[in-house]
Motif scaffolding. Structure first.
Motif, PDB file in Angstrom:
ATOM      1  N   GLN A 278       0.830  -1.207   0.000  1.00 51.38           N
ATOM      2  CA  GLN A 278       0.000   0.000   0.000  1.00 51.38           C
ATOM      3  C   GLN A 278       0.862   1.253   0.000  1.00 51.38           C
ATOM      4  OE1 GLN A 278      -2.936  -0.038   3.124  1.00 51.38           O
ATOM      5  NE2 GLN A 278      -3.590   2.067   2.759  1.00 51.38           N
ATOM      6  N   PHE A 279       1.885   1.276   0.863  1.00 45.78           N
ATOM      7  CA  PHE A 279       2.757   2.449   0.908  1.00 45.78           C
ATOM      8  C   PHE A 279       3.562   2.595  -0.376  1.00 45.78           C
ATOM      9  CE2 PHE A 279       6.999   4.211   1.603  1.00 45.78           C
ATOM     10  CZ  PHE A 279       6.646   5.507   1.941  1.00 45.78           C
ATOM     11  N   SER A 280       4.060   1.495  -0.915  1.00 48.58           N
ATOM     12  CA  SER A 280       4.895   1.576  -2.115  1.00 48.58           C
ATOM     13  C   SER A 280       4.111   2.139  -3.300  1.00 48.58           C
ATOM     14  CB  SER A 280       5.475   0.204  -2.466  1.00 48.58           C
ATOM     15  OG  SER A 280       4.469  -0.692  -2.880  1.00 48.58           O
ATOM     16  N   GLU A 281       2.830   1.825  -3.361  1.00 50.04           N
ATOM     17  CA  GLU A 281       1.994   2.395  -4.422  1.00 50.04           C
ATOM     18  C   GLU A 281       1.847   3.898  -4.241  1.00 50.04           C
ATOM     19  OE1 GLU A 281       0.968   0.939  -7.114  1.00 50.04           O
ATOM     20  OE2 GLU A 281       1.840  -0.982  -6.505  1.00 50.04           O
ATOM     21  N   TRP A 282       1.653   4.325  -2.993  1.00 50.92           N
ATOM     22  CA  TRP A 282       1.570   5.764  -2.711  1.00 50.92           C
ATOM     23  C   TRP A 282       2.881   6.447  -3.085  1.00 50.92           C
ATOM     24  CZ3 TRP A 282       4.652   8.744   0.481  1.00 50.92           C
ATOM     25  CH2 TRP A 282       4.225  10.058   0.713  1.00 50.92           C
ATOM     26  N   TRP A 283       3.987   5.851  -2.701  1.00 58.67           N
ATOM     27  CA  TRP A 283       5.295   6.442  -2.962  1.00 58.67           C
ATOM     28  C   TRP A 283       5.550   6.536  -4.469  1.00 58.67           C
ATOM     29  CZ3 TRP A 283       8.727   9.514  -1.247  1.00 58.67           C
ATOM     30  CH2 TRP A 283      10.038   9.497  -1.696  1.00 58.67           C
ATOM     31  N   LYS A 284       5.171   5.516  -5.198  1.00 55.52           N
ATOM     32  CA  LYS A 284       5.343   5.528  -6.645  1.00 55.52           C
ATOM     33  C   LYS A 284       4.499   6.635  -7.282  1.00 55.52           C
ATOM     34  CE  LYS A 284       4.738   2.625 -10.752  1.00 55.52           C
ATOM     35  NZ  LYS A 284       4.282   1.291 -11.253  1.00 55.52           N
ATOM     36  N   ASP A 285       3.246   6.748  -6.840  1.00 56.39           N
ATOM     37  CA  ASP A 285       2.347   7.772  -7.379  1.00 56.39           C
ATOM     38  C   ASP A 285       2.841   9.181  -7.044  1.00 56.39           C
ATOM     39  OD1 ASP A 285       0.752   5.777  -8.388  1.00 56.39           O
ATOM     40  OD2 ASP A 285      -0.708   5.853  -6.753  1.00 56.39           O
ATOM     41  N   MET A 286       3.496   9.336  -5.906  1.00 58.81           N
ATOM     42  CA  MET A 286       3.996  10.648  -5.514  1.00 58.81           C
ATOM     43  C   MET A 286       5.068  11.135  -6.491  1.00 58.81           C
ATOM     44  SD  MET A 286       3.519  13.049  -3.298  1.00 58.81           S
ATOM     45  CE  MET A 286       2.481  12.131  -2.170  1.00 58.81           C
ATOM     46  N   GLY A 287       5.851  10.231  -7.025  1.00 59.95           N
ATOM     47  CA  GLY A 287       6.802  10.561  -8.080  1.00 59.95           C
ATOM     48  C   GLY A 287       8.094  11.208  -7.655  1.00 59.95           C
ATOM     49  N   LEU A 288       8.334  11.334  -6.342  1.00 57.02           N
ATOM     50  CA  LEU A 288       9.541  12.033  -5.892  1.00 57.02           C
ATOM     51  C   LEU A 288      10.811  11.241  -6.191  1.00 57.02           C
ATOM     52  CD1 LEU A 288       8.479  13.570  -2.455  1.00 57.02           C
ATOM     53  CD2 LEU A 288       8.761  14.732  -4.648  1.00 57.02           C
ATOM     54  N   ALA A 289      10.711   9.921  -6.218  1.00 55.01           N
ATOM     55  CA  ALA A 289      11.901   9.112  -6.489  1.00 55.01           C
ATOM     56  C   ALA A 289      12.454   9.403  -7.878  1.00 55.01           C
ATOM     57  CB  ALA A 289      11.572   7.631  -6.352  1.00 55.01           C
ATOM     58  N   ASN A 290      11.574   9.676  -8.838  1.00 53.69           N
ATOM     59  CA  ASN A 290      12.008   9.988 -10.198  1.00 53.69           C
ATOM     60  C   ASN A 290      12.448  11.439 -10.338  1.00 53.69           C
ATOM     61  OD1 ASN A 290      11.497   7.385 -11.213  1.00 53.69           O
ATOM     62  ND2 ASN A 290       9.316   7.857 -11.490  1.00 53.69           N
ATOM     63  N   GLU A 291      11.810  12.338  -9.598  1.00 51.25           N
ATOM     64  CA  GLU A 291      12.114  13.759  -9.732  1.00 51.25           C
ATOM     65  C   GLU A 291      13.359  14.166  -8.952  1.00 51.25           C
ATOM     66  OE1 GLU A 291       8.941  16.542  -9.358  1.00 51.25           O
ATOM     67  OE2 GLU A 291       7.419  15.075  -9.937  1.00 51.25           O
ATOM     68  N   LEU A 292      13.617  13.481  -7.832  1.00 56.07           N
ATOM     69  CA  LEU A 292      14.763  13.831  -6.977  1.00 56.07           C
ATOM     70  C   LEU A 292      15.739  12.666  -6.982  1.00 56.07           C
ATOM     71  CD1 LEU A 292      12.784  15.367  -3.960  1.00 56.07           C
ATOM     72  CD2 LEU A 292      13.561  16.503  -6.044  1.00 56.07           C
ATOM     73  N   LYS A 293      16.509  12.575  -8.051  1.00 55.33           N
ATOM     74  CA  LYS A 293      17.407  11.430  -8.230  1.00 55.33           C
ATOM     75  C   LYS A 293      18.490  11.361  -7.163  1.00 55.33           C
ATOM     76  CE  LYS A 293      15.648   9.893 -12.159  1.00 55.33           C
ATOM     77  NZ  LYS A 293      15.039   8.553 -12.253  1.00 55.33           N
TER      78      LYS A 293
END
Length: 579
Positions: A278-293
């Motif tokens: 559940q959290f990993s889906e939220w984190w993926k949707d938030m998109g910060l991992a891709n935007e803040l390399k």
């Protein structure tokens, strides 16, 4: 667009915030717990691999629950153990031993009413009579520990009976291994000024350490485990397997507890796996991992904090929600610690203090993304809390973020100037920049127990229960076991500041001072958890669990890895259980 904050300026108002008012999106010391060598986006190879395995396993097998038959068997086993508990109640000593076992197997939450009733009776009896001559060291020590763990302020002078006329513990106790182990366990519940418990810790530790060579292998393991992992400062669920494999006794109920613990472990593991997904889906949707390399991307590790702190399985949604602000603490820390310029960091801090989307106009894109995520997430969590508990906490939550960023900025200015503050000034700021206040304020509202104007004002003001946990975390970090992965920032430490203040002091002396301060912080935390206090038992116990998690997050090996934490991750979240 009007904000949640502006619609409900008084956080205790009964005006319901509307989710339509939420904006939509298409190195802090709490976070210096990530020195696992990084792969892309700061995720460790071991952790990333385990995370992918868990997600794949859940999706492929549909392991999202248990059959009706399993649930019926589990419920029946709980009833059987409850029945045994009632029968054992006729023997107080055996009841104490059974409570201790239930807690060490992390299944005591099923029997909390029975346990509380028994301990309350024990406490009332202890206030009537303080004659302990008929009780042995094991019974007195175990009763003392169990009562203090539940918040009863029983006096430490119960141990005076075991001292001789010279004020030393009696020599005949030296052969009572079981009693010495119980005494050592009890000593970790001490508060400031209880010299007798400090003496008890030194005395029992010395004798237990010296006797191990003369014990059989199983007894030696038990003693070694007690000395290295005293119950009060460790997480029961993480040590349950070792406990049951080493525990032997004449009690007929141990097999039933083992069976229940095995079933319970599997059910809780399945719940935790769902929460990770559940959290990993939220984190993926938030998109910060891709935007803040440049920032860390460690969702599984972030989740370990709430999993440990909110141990009761019924706090499932609270664990998922609490992982969200924890992830943002890590991200914001990386912005301050390794990426942002001092000018950018000043603008970002001003935006967080203003708590207004318009304040981000002059920020670089990566900071806008972070602020928008912070703003949206905080408002969404506040709205959920309002719906669940009738209290809008957005002011409290926003203030914690402002305090955190203010502390980050103070530290950034210190280290940009190349000038270290004195140790006292450093620690005062570092307690705030630990991020613990942010986490525990969110946890207080998510639990929703005992929310009043008085307790809200108290939790907003960094009470002792919060500052104690923050001090423990901050100083553990500052012992400097390892450096963060891919972190070029220089955050300083209490050790550095202490050596600067005390010219000629060695590193070992500074580390000894830090260890003494950690011990004192634990005593303060123990005091804060005793009755009467302003917070619910669920909040104080969860705060204790957060402090207990700290050593696992800092136990680095020579390769800058966290093998013990990684093993616990694998054991708790993926491995088949066979207690």
């Amino acid at each position: 667009m009007a904000s949640f904050h502006r619609l409900c300026a008084a956080s205790h108002t009964t005006i319901a915030p509307s989710p339509t008012t939420m904006p939509q999106l298409g190195k802090n010391r709490f976070t210096h717990t990530a020195p696992i060598p990084a792969t892309q986006n700061g995720a460790s190879p071991e952790t990333s691999h385990l995370f992918l395995i868990i997600k794949h396993d859940i999706r492929q097998t549909g392991n999202l629950g248990f059959s009706g038959e399993f649930n019926v068997k589990h419920e029946q086993k709980v009833k059987e153990v409850r029945s045994v508990l009632r029968k054992v109640g006729e023997n107080p000593l055996e009841y104490l031993a059974m409570i201790d076992t239930l807690q060490r197997l992390s299944i005591d939450y099923h029997f909390q009413e029975e346990i509380e009733a028994f301990l309350q009776k024990q406490y009332m009896e202890s206030t009537i009579s303080n004659d302990y001559r008929e009780f042995d060291l094991y019974e007195v020590s175990t009763r003392f520990r169990l009562l203090r763990q539940e918040g009863y302020n029983v006096p430490a002078d119960v141990f005076n009976h075991f001292k001789n006329k010279e004020g030393r513990f009696k020599s005949e106790l030296s052969t009572d291994i079981k009693g010495l182990m119980a005494l050592y366990e009890a000593s970790h519940l001490s508060i400031k000024g209880e010299d007798i418990l400090d003496q008890a810790a030194d005395y029992s530790c010395l004798l237990l350490d010296g006797c191990m060579m003369n014990l059989d292998q199983r007894q030696a393991r038990l003693v070694d485990s007690t000395l290295r992992h005293p119950y009060h400062k460790n997480l029961a669920r993480f040590t349950a397997r070792n406990f049951i494999s080493d525990y032997k006794g004449n009690n007929g109920w141990i097999d039933g507890l083992q069976e229940l613990a095995t079933m319970d472990f599997k059910m809780v593991q399945s719940t935790n796996q769902r929460e990770i997904l559940q959290f990993s889906e939220w984190w993926k949707d938030m998109g910060l991992a891709n935007e803040l390399k440049f920032a860390r991307n460690q969702p599984l590790k972030w989740y370990m904090w709430p999993m440990a702190a909110l141990a009761n399985p019924r706090f499932s949604q609270q664990r998922v929600e609490l992982t969200k602000p924890i992830s943002l603490i890590y991200i914001i820390d990386d912005i301050f610690d390794i990426y942002g310029t001092l000018e950018e960091l000043t603008l970002f801090t001003e935006a967080v203090n203003r708590w207004d989307l318009a304040a981000v106009e002059n920020l670089p894109y990566y900071m806008k993304s972070c602020f928008n995520a912070l703003y949206e997430t905080t408002n969404e969590i506040a709205y959920k809390i309002y719906k669940a508990h009738g209290w809008n906490p957005v002011d409290s939550l926003q203030k914690t973020w402002a305090s955190l960023c203010n502390a980050f900025l103070v530290e950034a200015k210190w280290f940009a100037s190349g000038q270290l503050p004195n140790a006292e000034e450093y620690l005062q700021t570092a307690v705030v920049s630990s991020g613990v206040h942010v986490v525990l304020v969110h946890m207080f509202f998510l639990l929703g127990h005992g929310i009043t104007r008085k307790t809200v004002d108290l939790v907003n003001d960094n009470p002792g229960v919060i500052t104690s946990v923050a001090t423990i975390l901050r100083l553990w970090d500052d012992l400097g076991s390892a450096k963060d992965e891919d972190q070029d920032g220089h955050d300083g430490s209490y050790v550095e500041c202490y050596m600067k203040d005390h010219k000629g002091s060695s590193v070992s002396r500074a580390r000894e001072q830090v260890n003494r301060m950690i011990s004192d912080a634990w005593k303060c935390l123990n005091q804060e958890c005793l009755s009467p206090n302003s917070f619910s038992a669920s909040f104080t116990k969860s705060s204790l669990n957060l402090a207990r998690m700290v050593p696992l997050m800092y136990n680095y090996d020579d390769n800058h890895k966290l093998p013990i934490l990684q093993e616990h991750m694998k054991s708790m979240l993926y491995d088949d259980v066979s207690l």
